[in-house]
Design a protein around this motif. Structure first.
Motif, PDB file in Angstrom:
ATOM      1  N   GLN A   1       0.843  -1.194   0.000  1.00 22.99           N
ATOM      2  CA  GLN A   1       0.000   0.000   0.000  1.00 22.99           C
ATOM      3  C   GLN A   1       0.876   1.241   0.000  1.00 22.99           C
ATOM      4  O   GLN A   1       1.925   1.287   0.635  1.00 22.99           O
ATOM      5  CB  GLN A   1      -0.910   0.010   1.219  1.00 22.99           C
ATOM      6  N   VAL A   2       0.427   2.265  -0.735  1.00 25.01           N
ATOM      7  CA  VAL A   2       1.139   3.535  -0.781  1.00 25.01           C
ATOM      8  C   VAL A   2       0.179   4.651  -0.418  1.00 25.01           C
ATOM      9  O   VAL A   2      -1.027   4.509  -0.499  1.00 25.01           O
ATOM     10  CB  VAL A   2       1.741   3.793  -2.179  1.00 25.01           C
ATOM     11  N   GLN A   3       0.759   5.781  -0.022  1.00 23.65           N
ATOM     12  CA  GLN A   3      -0.022   6.981   0.272  1.00 23.65           C
ATOM     13  C   GLN A   3       0.214   7.971  -0.852  1.00 23.65           C
ATOM     14  O   GLN A   3       1.357   8.173  -1.287  1.00 23.65           O
ATOM     15  CB  GLN A   3       0.409   7.580   1.610  1.00 23.65           C
ATOM     16  N   LEU A   4      -0.848   8.592  -1.299  1.00 25.33           N
ATOM     17  CA  LEU A   4      -0.795   9.521  -2.421  1.00 25.33           C
ATOM     18  C   LEU A   4      -1.378  10.862  -2.001  1.00 25.33           C
ATOM     19  O   LEU A   4      -2.456  10.911  -1.405  1.00 25.33           O
ATOM     20  CB  LEU A   4      -1.576   8.981  -3.622  1.00 25.33           C
ATOM     21  N   VAL A   5      -0.670  11.926  -2.338  1.00 26.52           N
ATOM     22  CA  VAL A   5      -1.122  13.276  -2.018  1.00 26.52           C
ATOM     23  C   VAL A   5      -1.042  14.132  -3.272  1.00 26.52           C
ATOM     24  O   VAL A   5       0.056  14.397  -3.783  1.00 26.52           O
ATOM     25  CB  VAL A   5      -0.289  13.895  -0.889  1.00 26.52           C
ATOM     26  N   ALA A  23       2.402  13.175  -5.023  1.00 24.49           N
ATOM     27  CA  ALA A  23       3.545  12.653  -4.285  1.00 24.49           C
ATOM     28  C   ALA A  23       3.171  11.323  -3.658  1.00 24.49           C
ATOM     29  O   ALA A  23       2.117  11.197  -3.021  1.00 24.49           O
ATOM     30  CB  ALA A  23       3.966  13.646  -3.214  1.00 24.49           C
ATOM     31  N   VAL A  24       4.028  10.342  -3.834  1.00 23.93           N
ATOM     32  CA  VAL A  24       3.747   8.971  -3.399  1.00 23.93           C
ATOM     33  C   VAL A  24       4.750   8.541  -2.340  1.00 23.93           C
ATOM     34  O   VAL A  24       5.956   8.750  -2.488  1.00 23.93           O
ATOM     35  CB  VAL A  24       3.803   8.010  -4.598  1.00 23.93           C
ATOM     36  N   SER A  25       4.273   7.907  -1.283  1.00 26.25           N
ATOM     37  CA  SER A  25       5.154   7.402  -0.240  1.00 26.25           C
ATOM     38  C   SER A  25       4.648   6.052   0.242  1.00 26.25           C
ATOM     39  O   SER A  25       3.499   5.685   0.033  1.00 26.25           O
ATOM     40  CB  SER A  25       5.209   8.378   0.936  1.00 26.25           C
ATOM     41  N   GLY A  26       5.536   5.306   0.882  1.00 26.13           N
ATOM     42  CA  GLY A  26       5.133   4.064   1.511  1.00 26.13           C
ATOM     43  C   GLY A  26       5.737   2.811   0.915  1.00 26.13           C
ATOM     44  O   GLY A  26       5.977   1.838   1.618  1.00 26.13           O
ATOM     45  N   ARG A  27       5.948   2.777  -0.355  1.00 29.56           N
ATOM     46  CA  ARG A  27       6.547   1.620  -1.016  1.00 29.56           C
ATOM     47  C   ARG A  27       7.435   2.128  -2.155  1.00 29.56           C
ATOM     48  O   ARG A  27       7.548   3.332  -2.368  1.00 29.56           O
ATOM     49  CB  ARG A  27       5.473   0.682  -1.580  1.00 29.56           C
ATOM     50  N   THR A  28       8.036   1.215  -2.856  1.00 34.06           N
ATOM     51  CA  THR A  28       8.900   1.587  -3.967  1.00 34.06           C
ATOM     52  C   THR A  28       8.051   2.111  -5.118  1.00 34.06           C
ATOM     53  O   THR A  28       7.337   1.352  -5.772  1.00 34.06           O
ATOM     54  CB  THR A  28       9.739   0.394  -4.437  1.00 34.06           C
ATOM     55  N   PHE A  29       8.163   3.417  -5.337  1.00 32.54           N
ATOM     56  CA  PHE A  29       7.319   4.090  -6.317  1.00 32.54           C
ATOM     57  C   PHE A  29       7.475   3.487  -7.705  1.00 32.54           C
ATOM     58  O   PHE A  29       6.506   3.344  -8.437  1.00 32.54           O
ATOM     59  CB  PHE A  29       7.688   5.571  -6.325  1.00 32.54           C
ATOM     60  N   SER A  30       8.692   3.112  -8.048  1.00 35.73           N
ATOM     61  CA  SER A  30       8.965   2.645  -9.405  1.00 35.73           C
ATOM     62  C   SER A  30       8.317   1.300  -9.720  1.00 35.73           C
ATOM     63  O   SER A  30       8.326   0.873 -10.876  1.00 35.73           O
ATOM     64  CB  SER A  30      10.474   2.544  -9.640  1.00 35.73           C
ATOM     65  N   THR A  31       7.744   0.656  -8.737  1.00 37.27           N
ATOM     66  CA  THR A  31       7.056  -0.610  -8.983  1.00 37.27           C
ATOM     67  C   THR A  31       5.558  -0.426  -9.219  1.00 37.27           C
ATOM     68  O   THR A  31       4.835  -1.397  -9.400  1.00 37.27           O
ATOM     69  CB  THR A  31       7.261  -1.597  -7.825  1.00 37.27           C
ATOM     70  N   ARG A  72       6.410  11.103 -14.974  1.00 35.38           N
ATOM     71  CA  ARG A  72       6.756  10.684 -13.617  1.00 35.38           C
ATOM     72  C   ARG A  72       8.245  10.838 -13.410  1.00 35.38           C
ATOM     73  O   ARG A  72       9.038  10.698 -14.343  1.00 35.38           O
ATOM     74  CB  ARG A  72       6.325   9.235 -13.362  1.00 35.38           C
ATOM     75  N   ASP A  73       8.591  11.108 -12.154  1.00 32.69           N
ATOM     76  CA  ASP A  73       9.979  11.215 -11.740  1.00 32.69           C
ATOM     77  C   ASP A  73      10.166  10.184 -10.648  1.00 32.69           C
ATOM     78  O   ASP A  73       9.793  10.431  -9.487  1.00 32.69           O
ATOM     79  CB  ASP A  73      10.293  12.627 -11.255  1.00 32.69           C
ATOM     80  N   ASN A  74      10.741   9.054 -11.005  1.00 35.81           N
ATOM     81  CA  ASN A  74      10.888   7.979 -10.018  1.00 35.81           C
ATOM     82  C   ASN A  74      11.894   8.316  -8.924  1.00 35.81           C
ATOM     83  O   ASN A  74      11.862   7.731  -7.849  1.00 35.81           O
ATOM     84  CB  ASN A  74      11.256   6.678 -10.723  1.00 35.81           C
ATOM     85  N   ALA A  75      12.769   9.255  -9.190  1.00 30.36           N
ATOM     86  CA  ALA A  75      13.717   9.684  -8.157  1.00 30.36           C
ATOM     87  C   ALA A  75      13.035  10.562  -7.108  1.00 30.36           C
ATOM     88  O   ALA A  75      13.474  10.624  -5.961  1.00 30.36           O
ATOM     89  CB  ALA A  75      14.867  10.440  -8.791  1.00 30.36           C
ATOM     90  N   LYS A  76      11.946  11.231  -7.514  1.00 29.69           N
ATOM     91  CA  LYS A  76      11.228  12.112  -6.596  1.00 29.69           C
ATOM     92  C   LYS A  76       9.913  11.508  -6.122  1.00 29.69           C
ATOM     93  O   LYS A  76       9.149  12.166  -5.419  1.00 29.69           O
ATOM     94  CB  LYS A  76      10.956  13.458  -7.277  1.00 29.69           C
ATOM     95  N   ASN A  77       9.635  10.272  -6.544  1.00 28.49           N
ATOM     96  CA  ASN A  77       8.388   9.605  -6.144  1.00 28.49           C
ATOM     97  C   ASN A  77       7.162  10.453  -6.463  1.00 28.49           C
ATOM     98  O   ASN A  77       6.234  10.558  -5.653  1.00 28.49           O
ATOM     99  CB  ASN A  77       8.404   9.272  -4.646  1.00 28.49           C
ATOM    100  N   THR A  78       7.154  11.030  -7.632  1.00 30.47           N
ATOM    101  CA  THR A  78       6.088  11.950  -7.997  1.00 30.47           C
ATOM    102  C   THR A  78       5.633  11.712  -9.436  1.00 30.47           C
ATOM    103  O   THR A  78       6.469  11.453 -10.320  1.00 30.47           O
ATOM    104  CB  THR A  78       6.547  13.408  -7.839  1.00 30.47           C
ATOM    105  N   TYR A  80       3.197  13.604 -12.469  1.00 34.32           N
ATOM    106  CA  TYR A  80       2.700  14.918 -12.831  1.00 34.32           C
ATOM    107  C   TYR A  80       1.627  14.810 -13.914  1.00 34.32           C
ATOM    108  O   TYR A  80       1.639  13.884 -14.735  1.00 34.32           O
ATOM    109  CB  TYR A  80       3.843  15.786 -13.355  1.00 34.32           C
ATOM    110  N   LEU A  81       0.753  15.799 -13.908  1.00 32.07           N
ATOM    111  CA  LEU A  81      -0.247  15.913 -14.964  1.00 32.07           C
ATOM    112  C   LEU A  81      -0.237  17.357 -15.457  1.00 32.07           C
ATOM    113  O   LEU A  81      -0.716  18.247 -14.758  1.00 32.07           O
ATOM    114  CB  LEU A  81      -1.628  15.528 -14.453  1.00 32.07           C
ATOM    115  N   GLN A  82       0.341  17.555 -16.617  1.00 29.25           N
ATOM    116  CA  GLN A  82       0.352  18.882 -17.228  1.00 29.25           C
ATOM    117  C   GLN A  82      -0.883  19.017 -18.104  1.00 29.25           C
ATOM    118  O   GLN A  82      -1.087  18.222 -19.024  1.00 29.25           O
ATOM    119  CB  GLN A  82       1.617  19.061 -18.071  1.00 29.25           C
ATOM    120  N   MET A  83      -1.695  20.012 -17.792  1.00 30.51           N
ATOM    121  CA  MET A  83      -2.948  20.209 -18.527  1.00 30.51           C
ATOM    122  C   MET A  83      -2.919  21.578 -19.212  1.00 30.51           C
ATOM    123  O   MET A  83      -2.751  22.604 -18.533  1.00 30.51           O
ATOM    124  CB  MET A  83      -4.144  20.114 -17.584  1.00 30.51           C
TER     125      MET A  83
END
Length: 126
Positions: A1-5, A23-31, A72-78, A80-83
């Protein structure tokens, strides 16, 4: 499980731009494969765009194709959505969603993604 903000929502005039972040936290974002959905009152949650774990594959809803870019930036666990070229019909709460590896299910189905953020409001005025 991950947390998303999610962040970055707001009020913008038609034709304007916004960039949403998740922003994603809790597990390995790149997976995790990631997606954005949106929802307006009284309607079902609508698929916007999906991006694979590596970022090498994306899929867009026809309603936003050409106006929206996911990255996505896997180094920053983030993610993005550019609209760009926003329209009043883009007004909605935008949600970030995550699906762990191995990815299975339908890309555009909310049930495919077990983890969700709280949403960020995007309002486009005419």
């Amino acid at each position: 499980q991950v947390q998303l903000v999610e962040s970055g929502g707001g009020l913008v005039q038609a034709g304007g731009s916004l960039r949403l972040s998740c922003a994603v936290s809790g597990r390995t974002f790149s997976t995790y494969a990631m997606a954005w959905f949106r929802q307006t009152p009284g309607k079902e949650r609508e698929f916007v765009v999906h991006i694979s774990r590596s970022g090498g594959s994306t899929r867009y809803a026809d309603s936003v194709k050409g106006r929206v870019t996911i990255s996505r930036d896997n180094a920053k666990n983030t993610v993005y959505l550019q609209m760009n070229s926003l329209k009043p019909e883009d007004t909605a709460i935008y949600y970030c969603a995550a699906a762990p590896s191995p990815f299975s299910g339908v890309v555009g189905a909310p049930s495919t993604y077990p983890d969700w953020g709280q949403g960020t409001q995007v309002t486009v005025s005419s």
